[in-house]
Design a protein around this motif. Sequence first.
Motif, PDB file in Angstrom:
ATOM      1  N   VAL A  83     130.861  81.922  58.838  1.00  4.49           N
ATOM      2  CA  VAL A  83     131.006  82.807  58.080  1.00  4.49           C
ATOM      3  C   VAL A  83     130.696  84.258  58.873  1.00  4.49           C
ATOM      4  O   VAL A  83     129.818  84.283  59.376  1.00  4.49           O
ATOM      5  CB  VAL A  83     130.180  82.942  56.840  1.00  4.49           C
ATOM      6  N   HIS A  84     131.754  85.109  58.839  1.00  6.69           N
ATOM      7  CA  HIS A  84     131.697  86.212  59.629  1.00  6.69           C
ATOM      8  C   HIS A  84     130.763  87.267  59.162  1.00  6.69           C
ATOM      9  O   HIS A  84     130.597  87.517  57.752  1.00  6.69           O
ATOM     10  CB  HIS A  84     133.006  86.986  59.752  1.00  6.69           C
ATOM     11  N   VAL A  85     129.871  87.728  60.150  1.00  3.49           N
ATOM     12  CA  VAL A  85     128.716  88.494  59.522  1.00  3.49           C
ATOM     13  C   VAL A  85     128.868  90.219  60.115  1.00  3.49           C
ATOM     14  O   VAL A  85     128.880  90.799  59.177  1.00  3.49           O
ATOM     15  CB  VAL A  85     127.250  88.011  59.967  1.00  3.49           C
ATOM     16  N   ALA A  86     128.947  90.093  61.264  1.00  2.00           N
ATOM     17  CA  ALA A  86     129.052  91.570  61.733  1.00  2.00           C
ATOM     18  C   ALA A  86     129.637  91.616  63.179  1.00  2.00           C
ATOM     19  O   ALA A  86     129.482  90.613  63.896  1.00  2.00           O
ATOM     20  CB  ALA A  86     127.378  91.990  61.739  1.00  2.00           C
ATOM     21  N   ASP A  87     129.963  92.961  63.478  1.00  2.43           N
ATOM     22  CA  ASP A  87     130.485  93.200  64.803  1.00  2.43           C
ATOM     23  C   ASP A  87     129.905  94.529  65.465  1.00  2.43           C
ATOM     24  O   ASP A  87     129.309  95.375  64.714  1.00  2.43           O
ATOM     25  CB  ASP A  87     132.032  93.419  64.888  1.00  2.43           C
TER      26      ASP A  87
END
Length: 261
Positions: free
Chosen positions: A188-192
């Motif tokens: 699951v994508h969280v942050a960039d």
Amino acid sequence: MFAAVARRLMLRLWQASVRRARLALRVLPVLVVLGTTANAEILSARYDDPTTRYAHGVLGDAVEYGALILKVAANDDQSFRKSLTLRFTLPETRVFEDLEPRLADLDGDGLPEVIVIETDASLGASLAIYDETGKIAATPFIGRSNRWLAPLGAADLDGDGKIELAYIDRPHLVKTLRVWRFDSGKLVHVADKSGLTNHRIGQDFISGGIRVCGAGPEIVTASGDWSRVMISTLEGARITSRDAGPFKGPKSLQDALACKS
């Protein structure tokens, strides 16, 4: 945590003999018996089937890999501990564009999974996770050929009890730190965070990684222009970065990983 270590020079030295042995390697028995791989423990992982079918050469040569070999231990139906060799072979349109597989316990069961860079010839790289059953999760492919990512590590970066994976997306172009969480068997994508990198074209190693120096896990990279050492942390859905001093070569990042800066 892990920091990928180069094996490319060694590969160049014995590449010819490996290629001559490929036919024999392809008939390596894959011991998969129904019921024997449940709760199997992965003991080691390595790449196999060196190939030049994807000539990106981002790691200094055109040799990538077509197969992943796992050594696992599992109980059979009579509860005898058995050692198994599992082989996962990619289709001709994909390669492992990588240095070596990385072992990390991502789901908290005390047994490691395997983290790899899996690249599609048309769609570029993705970060993929394998276990004894095969590929179980992956980030999307970047979307274009000859586009790559450089892993940094896996750790509980925000203290929520779940493991996050960090990598630099296109370290030579986009230079963006991306963090994904392994949750219920999915990524699951969280942050960039933009403006960070950990690899230069042609280097046969990946710099930086994840350290623990008393304040929780921290991500070590260079700034996008390779002038500064940067330390990043995950707070909720936000990555914050601080300057840890000038970049004066690879040792700068090694010292930072060793908590010397």
